[in-house]
Design an enzyme around this catalytic site. Sequence first.
Site, PDB file in Angstrom:
ATOM      1  CG  ASP A  33      -2.091   0.963   1.070  1.00  0.00           C
ATOM      2  OD1 ASP A  33      -1.889   2.086   0.574  1.00  0.00           O
ATOM      3  OD2 ASP A  33      -3.209   0.586   1.443  1.00  0.00           O
ATOM      4  CB  SER A  77      -6.224   2.540  -0.558  1.00  0.00           C
ATOM      5  OG  SER A  77      -4.921   2.979  -0.296  1.00  0.00           O
ATOM      6  CG  HIS A 151      -7.711   0.212   6.054  1.00  0.00           C
ATOM      7  ND1 HIS A 151      -6.643   0.684   5.328  1.00  0.00           N
ATOM      8  CD2 HIS A 151      -8.102   1.235   6.852  1.00  0.00           C
ATOM      9  CE1 HIS A 151      -6.387   1.939   5.674  1.00  0.00           C
ATOM     10  NE2 HIS A 151      -7.270   2.296   6.591  1.00  0.00           N
ATOM     11  CG  HIS A 303      -0.895   8.804   4.774  1.00  0.00           C
ATOM     12  ND1 HIS A 303      -1.162   9.696   3.757  1.00  0.00           N
ATOM     13  CD2 HIS A 303      -1.551   7.649   4.437  1.00  0.00           C
ATOM     14  CE1 HIS A 303      -1.943   9.126   2.858  1.00  0.00           C
ATOM     15  NE2 HIS A 303      -2.196   7.876   3.246  1.00  0.00           N
ATOM     16  CG  HIS A 341      -1.852   4.839  -3.406  1.00  0.00           C
ATOM     17  ND1 HIS A 341      -0.924   5.382  -2.549  1.00  0.00           N
ATOM     18  CD2 HIS A 341      -2.742   4.188  -2.619  1.00  0.00           C
ATOM     19  CE1 HIS A 341      -1.239   5.077  -1.299  1.00  0.00           C
ATOM     20  NE2 HIS A 341      -2.345   4.341  -1.318  1.00  0.00           N
TER      21      HIS A 341
END
Length: 454
Positions: A33, A77, A151, A303, A341
């Site tokens: 991810d 995502s 998620h 992040h 991504h």
Amino acid sequence: MNKHTIAAALGLALASSATLAADAKNVILFIGDGMGPTVLTATRLYKVGEEGDLEMMKLPYAARIKTFSHDAQTTDSAPSMAAYTTGVKMNNEVIGMSSDTVAVAPGKDANGNKSINYCASDNGTPVPTLLELAKAAGKSVGAVTTTELTHATPAATYAHICHRDAAYAIAEQAVPGGAGFNSALKEGVDVLLGGGANHWTPYSADNPKGRADGRDLTKELQDQGYHYVTDKSALAGVASGRVLGLFSQTSHLDYDLDRQAEGAAATQPSLSEMTAKAIDLLAPNDQGYFLMVEGGRIDHALHGTNAKRALADAVALDEAVKTALGKVDLNETLVVVTADHDHTMTLNGYAAKGNKVLDLVKDKEGNPALDADGNPYTALVFGNGPNRPDHRTALTSEQVSADDYQQETGVELSSETHGGGDVMLFADGPGSRAFKGTFDNTQVFGKIKAALGL
């Protein structure tokens, strides 16, 4: 050779290609991810240096994947993973639905948790996932992640929802026989391993983020014959059958850097351990299996502009790839490793070969490079995020190499954003030759589907 002979030969070649394309009995899809190209490069430098290769990079076929969503240049995502599992472009925040589906955020229940699903029945339509198609073909299926099991990435394998935050409604879709069950999953997902037990268990004073509807989905799954496990040792003890493993009461599993720091005291399984167990449980099916494995916390560390934890989790994913390759027969199992991504992290400056990627930029004598004000700077920085100092000051190697260090950013934001760049894909096994060149993320779905003959 006349035109009829050529046509016949071409027909045989096409038939042969089609046969080869459907030669995969099993598929393992690994998702890093947020694992964009710079993250991959930095992970390689962190793990094996400039001249080494990550395990995933040793796979013989590679491609470059475009990741934009239906409504955004930079995806989140939910639609990017759903593009892999359905072949359909969706709007940001949407999972497993048609392109016209509008994202509608869930509302809060009486306990203040976002558990009220506002998805209207006329807001788009569900689209089939690889997991559902595999189930229809009699295969076993599984989803393994280091994030909450509800998620965006794991949810895109088994759920259809107009907003990724509707985690309580997402969990319902995995429970055979219960209200909200996704019946396309037949008797259910065979292996579910991740975090976020609160989305599966009822609200109480001890579980304030639990379900307001009072349902205990863990019990409902056990009533359907599932093993339910909550720690590493219990997972190791499951020898066969279907399993639900939730290894955190709330939120995600620990970052791998922190899990390793616990040593023998660690109760959460590693991503490699979960991957190995999932393969062991799914492989006995003579019809084969489809397994998705996500290294989800790479994204979370990025992040927070915490490159060290991001790279450690990317290494953990790479080790899971190595574990899987050691257990499967590549004559019958297609292994695909990619990302959903990119992120805004970049590798900058002119560091000497051998310079530690988490260190300051230094020359071959070990002297740090300096900015316009005479201050050292790190090899890794972010385009945006939560650590933009008003005035840069002198940094030390000890400071920037610490576990909790946050790399500096160009634009101040409370959380670093995804990047819109293309991502890499690596593959081996039957059908892997189709993964070459540059193509859209929705095409990954078609190539995996063809490899399985679905």
